[in-house]
Design an enzyme around this catalytic site. Structure first.
Site, PDB file in Angstrom:
ATOM      1  N   HIS A  48      14.980  -5.806  -3.766  1.00  0.00           N
ATOM      2  CA  HIS A  48      13.559  -5.555  -4.020  1.00  0.00           C
ATOM      3  C   HIS A  48      12.852  -5.154  -2.733  1.00  0.00           C
ATOM      4  CE1 HIS A  48       9.647  -6.321  -6.095  1.00  0.00           C
ATOM      5  NE2 HIS A  48       9.255  -6.580  -4.857  1.00  0.00           N
ATOM      6  N   GLU A  49      13.053  -5.943  -1.679  1.00  0.00           N
ATOM      7  CA  GLU A  49      12.385  -5.647  -0.411  1.00  0.00           C
ATOM      8  C   GLU A  49      12.968  -4.391   0.239  1.00  0.00           C
ATOM      9  OE1 GLU A  49       9.719  -7.030   0.314  1.00  0.00           O
ATOM     10  OE2 GLU A  49       9.776  -8.743  -1.025  1.00  0.00           O
ATOM     11  N   HIS A  52      11.250  -1.347  -1.178  1.00  0.00           N
ATOM     12  CA  HIS A  52       9.951  -1.099  -0.541  1.00  0.00           C
ATOM     13  C   HIS A  52      10.128  -0.427   0.824  1.00  0.00           C
ATOM     14  CE1 HIS A  52       7.582  -3.091  -3.519  1.00  0.00           C
ATOM     15  NE2 HIS A  52       8.005  -4.312  -3.256  1.00  0.00           N
TER      16      HIS A  52
END
Length: 243
Positions: A48-49, A52
């Site tokens: 997820h990170e 980003h």
């Protein structure tokens, strides 16, 4: 999510859970459950990170790369306190990726892309691991012991589940979650008083939700996050004929 009195409050909850919850009443069962859950938590948070960081990097922002965040290495993305929270009270966070939107060519569009990239990564991973589980179910699991097959199945189930939990949770329209960033860019909320009144109050809002749930003896996050995640998992497993 920054470490603040909100995090300290959650640490107290973790201590309480450790002395009175499943860890205290059945440590062996808690350890087994943690082993099954941990791969899903680490994979979901790290990817997820990374999503980003990768999307912001590709859009021209050097900040994530300079901070070593354009990597799939979980150590770059896992917040130890947030991880402990997830293991004990099923509520936590990773290290948020810092971005500098001044580098974007189309600021609102690019911020929207970066905000959505994390949750889309989690959705993508849920499909990928459901597909891998299908292949394992066809060619591997029938040929190994029932106990080992059950453990592998559970690990993959929770990888799918945790990615969907992270997707749904991060879509909540509460700062600093991705959902708030999404509606901010769609409706250009940065030009409104509402944005500046609520922007720094996300932790207080989350704390209020937890406290209200505790007073009502009702797991609010379980209702708005876990239940929909389970329904989507069941749908995915049915799609891949695993259910």
């Amino acid at each position: 999510m920054r470490r603040n009195p909100f995090a300290l409050f959650l640490i107290l909850i973790v201590i309480y859970e450790a002395v009175s919850g499943s860890f205290a009443t059945s440590p062996k069962q808690w350890i087994l459950e943690t082993i099954v859950l941990l791969p899903g938590i680490i994979i979901g948070m790290a990817c997820h990170e990374f999503a980003h960081a990768f999307s912001s990097d590709r859009l021209g922002d050097p900040t994530p790369r300079a901070q070593g965040r354009v990597t799939l290495n979980p150590l770059a993305h896992i917040d130890p306190v947030g991880l402990i929270m997830l293991l004990f009270i099923h509520f936590g966070w990773g290290r948020p990726v810092q971005i500098d939107p001044r580098y974007y060519r189309h600021r609102r569009r690019d911020e929207l892309i970066v905000a959505l990239s994390g949750v889309l990564m989690n959705l993508f991973l849920a499909f990928v691991f459901a597909g891998i589980l299908k292949l394992l179910d066809l060619f591997v699991l029938p040929n190994i012991g029932l106990a080992m097959a059950s453990i592998i199945w559970q690990i993959f189930f929770y990888i799918i589940y945790m990615n969907l939990v992270l997707m749904i949770f991060n879509l909540l329209p509460i700062p600093p979650l991705d959902g708030f960033n999404v509606i901010t860019q769609i409706f250009n909320l940065q030009r409104t008083r509402f944005f500046w009144r609520i922007y720094d109050k996300g932790s207080l809002i989350l704390l209020a939700i937890i406290l209200i749930g505790s007073l009502l003896n009702f797991n609010i996050f379980g209702f708005i996050v876990s239940r929909p995640a389970i329904s989507i998992v069941e749908g995915l497993l049915s799609l891949f004929q695993l259910w």
